[in-house]
Write a protein that holds these residues in place. Sequence first.
Motif, PDB file in Angstrom:
ATOM      1  N   ALA A   1       0.825  -1.213   0.000  1.00  0.00           N
ATOM      2  CA  ALA A   1       0.000   0.000   0.000  1.00  0.00           C
ATOM      3  C   ALA A   1       0.858   1.261   0.000  1.00  0.00           C
ATOM      4  O   ALA A   1       0.556   2.234  -0.695  1.00  0.00           O
ATOM      5  N   LEU A   2       1.955   1.243   0.777  1.00  0.00           N
ATOM      6  CA  LEU A   2       2.798   2.434   0.901  1.00  0.00           C
ATOM      7  C   LEU A   2       3.874   2.489  -0.180  1.00  0.00           C
ATOM      8  O   LEU A   2       4.273   3.574  -0.603  1.00  0.00           O
ATOM      9  N   ASP A   3       4.378   1.328  -0.604  1.00  0.00           N
ATOM     10  CA  ASP A   3       5.498   1.265  -1.542  1.00  0.00           C
ATOM     11  C   ASP A   3       5.199   0.216  -2.618  1.00  0.00           C
ATOM     12  O   ASP A   3       5.832  -0.835  -2.674  1.00  0.00           O
ATOM     13  N   PRO A   4       4.212   0.493  -3.477  1.00  0.00           N
ATOM     14  CA  PRO A   4       3.724  -0.535  -4.412  1.00  0.00           C
ATOM     15  C   PRO A   4       4.784  -1.048  -5.374  1.00  0.00           C
ATOM     16  O   PRO A   4       4.696  -2.173  -5.848  1.00  0.00           O
ATOM     17  N   ARG A   5       5.811  -0.240  -5.663  1.00  0.00           N
ATOM     18  CA  ARG A   5       6.841  -0.688  -6.611  1.00  0.00           C
ATOM     19  C   ARG A   5       8.066  -1.278  -5.899  1.00  0.00           C
ATOM     20  O   ARG A   5       9.069  -1.588  -6.541  1.00  0.00           O
ATOM     21  N   ASP A   6       7.979  -1.398  -4.584  1.00  0.00           N
ATOM     22  CA  ASP A   6       9.040  -2.035  -3.796  1.00  0.00           C
ATOM     23  C   ASP A   6      10.402  -1.383  -4.047  1.00  0.00           C
ATOM     24  O   ASP A   6      11.386  -2.050  -4.365  1.00  0.00           O
ATOM     25  N   LEU A   7      10.446  -0.056  -3.890  1.00  0.00           N
ATOM     26  CA  LEU A   7      11.687   0.689  -4.118  1.00  0.00           C
ATOM     27  C   LEU A   7      12.393   1.075  -2.817  1.00  0.00           C
ATOM     28  O   LEU A   7      13.564   1.449  -2.842  1.00  0.00           O
ATOM     29  N   PHE A   8      11.699   1.027  -1.677  1.00  0.00           N
ATOM     30  CA  PHE A   8      12.309   1.427  -0.401  1.00  0.00           C
ATOM     31  C   PHE A   8      12.912   0.203   0.284  1.00  0.00           C
ATOM     32  O   PHE A   8      12.199  -0.691   0.740  1.00  0.00           O
ATOM     33  N   ASN A   9      14.240   0.163   0.306  1.00  0.00           N
ATOM     34  CA  ASN A   9      15.007  -0.934   0.915  1.00  0.00           C
ATOM     35  C   ASN A   9      14.432  -2.295   0.537  1.00  0.00           C
ATOM     36  O   ASN A   9      14.080  -3.102   1.398  1.00  0.00           O
ATOM     37  N   PRO A  10      14.371  -2.577  -0.769  1.00  0.00           N
ATOM     38  CA  PRO A  10      13.751  -3.832  -1.219  1.00  0.00           C
ATOM     39  C   PRO A  10      14.567  -5.052  -0.790  1.00  0.00           C
ATOM     40  O   PRO A  10      15.766  -4.972  -0.559  1.00  0.00           O
TER      41      PRO A  10
END
Length: 466
Positions: A451-460
């Motif tokens: 919900a917050l990071d749909p593209r999984d870019l934050f510390n994936p």
Amino acid sequence: MHHDAIPPRAPLAPDLIAALEARFGLQLHLTDAMREQHGRSEAHFATALPDAVVYARSTEDVVDLVRWCTQHDVPIVPFGAGTSIEGNALPVRGGVSVDLSEMNAILAVHAEDFDCTVQAGCRREELNLHLRDQGLFFPIDPGANATIGGMAATRASGTNAVRYGTMREAVLSLTVVTPDARVIRTSRRARKSAAGYDLTRLFVGSEGTLGIITEVTLRLHPIPEQISSAVCGFATLQGAVDTVVQSIQLGVPLARVEILDAMQIRAVNRWSKLALPEVTTLFFEFHGSPAGVAEQIATVEALAADNGGGAFAWSNLPEERARLWKARHEAYYAAVNLRAGAVGWTTDVCVPISRLPDCITQTQADLAASSVPATILGHVGDGNFHVIFSVDPTAPHEMEEVAAINARLVERALAMDGTCTGEHGIGLGKQEWLVAELGDAVDVMRTLKRALDPRDLFNPGKIFAL
């Protein structure tokens, strides 16, 4: 492990590099040396290089960086002091490492309210130096001189947690940059609130996967009138743990109580030039008024004597206390350096305190049968302990052996209704155990992440695989 299967990324696009150079100038680093510095950890995990490093100097810098990275589908990984030990800050999918260590200002101290607000890169030792003249201190002490933002992101705790709690209790509010480049404040400064979802606790321990923490408001405490430290060796591990449990049952407000096994004491003696008896040992610290501290010491000394404890060596001299706790804080390096050229593999679990003697005793039996030197130390007052292995990095069979011992340790803790990590976080190293521990609750975490990071870019690649 999930991260083994992650494909390598293409390097950053030239137009993104040009945009970052125009916006950040000398704050942008592309050299191999700087990338290497941000691609290694204190532990055994493989190096994972970012494509670039940006030193942020303000929340606005972070917002702009997030905006550029998300436009180009580039991962962004926050980095503080680099002291985490589950690979928490490794950029396993490349991208940009955002280093917050230069955002180290103490923005406000409200002494009358017992709180302060700092930027995420402020380090805890510098904060306590600043607070000392006002009779206040920040008690969360993970050993390393970590950044406050990193401590919040990993829900750190340490030696004082038995008395003062963890970062969960210490953080009043956060300023966070979200994946859609918005700046949110999770709470006001009031000591309590029933206003909606507890977003502060959501971001505390989220390891940079949901947002990048740029400011932290912390709860502070008055410096105790008297602080005394004590060391006591025990004939048995059971006797040492029983002393702690009985002290807590009697309401003794232990500020710190650490257990070090005989092997860890041997390592500490060598590393820190001490001469402690090489037996299971407790390090205590007592805070309070002179009369209160004297009463605490008398109670604990009597309990220790009944449980096979030796003589108490204790001191309220600051320099002696500092030497003792410096030795405790350097225990990780002492343990790793039991062998020349070794690397550290460290793990931690936490169990209900009544199960701690069983958990440690069974773990000690595993270690006794192992070919890899290892030590046990822990925050015995809250049921949390660490095992530090001194591993030969050129010997794959040692890595396999340690992984098997670690698996048994975590399974043992979970069977006791404990947790796979008391304070290190999940990062890369404990992902499968998180699922074993929490089951479908991990799917709720995934839902929040998407919900917050749909593209999984934050510390994936951290905490769980999406």
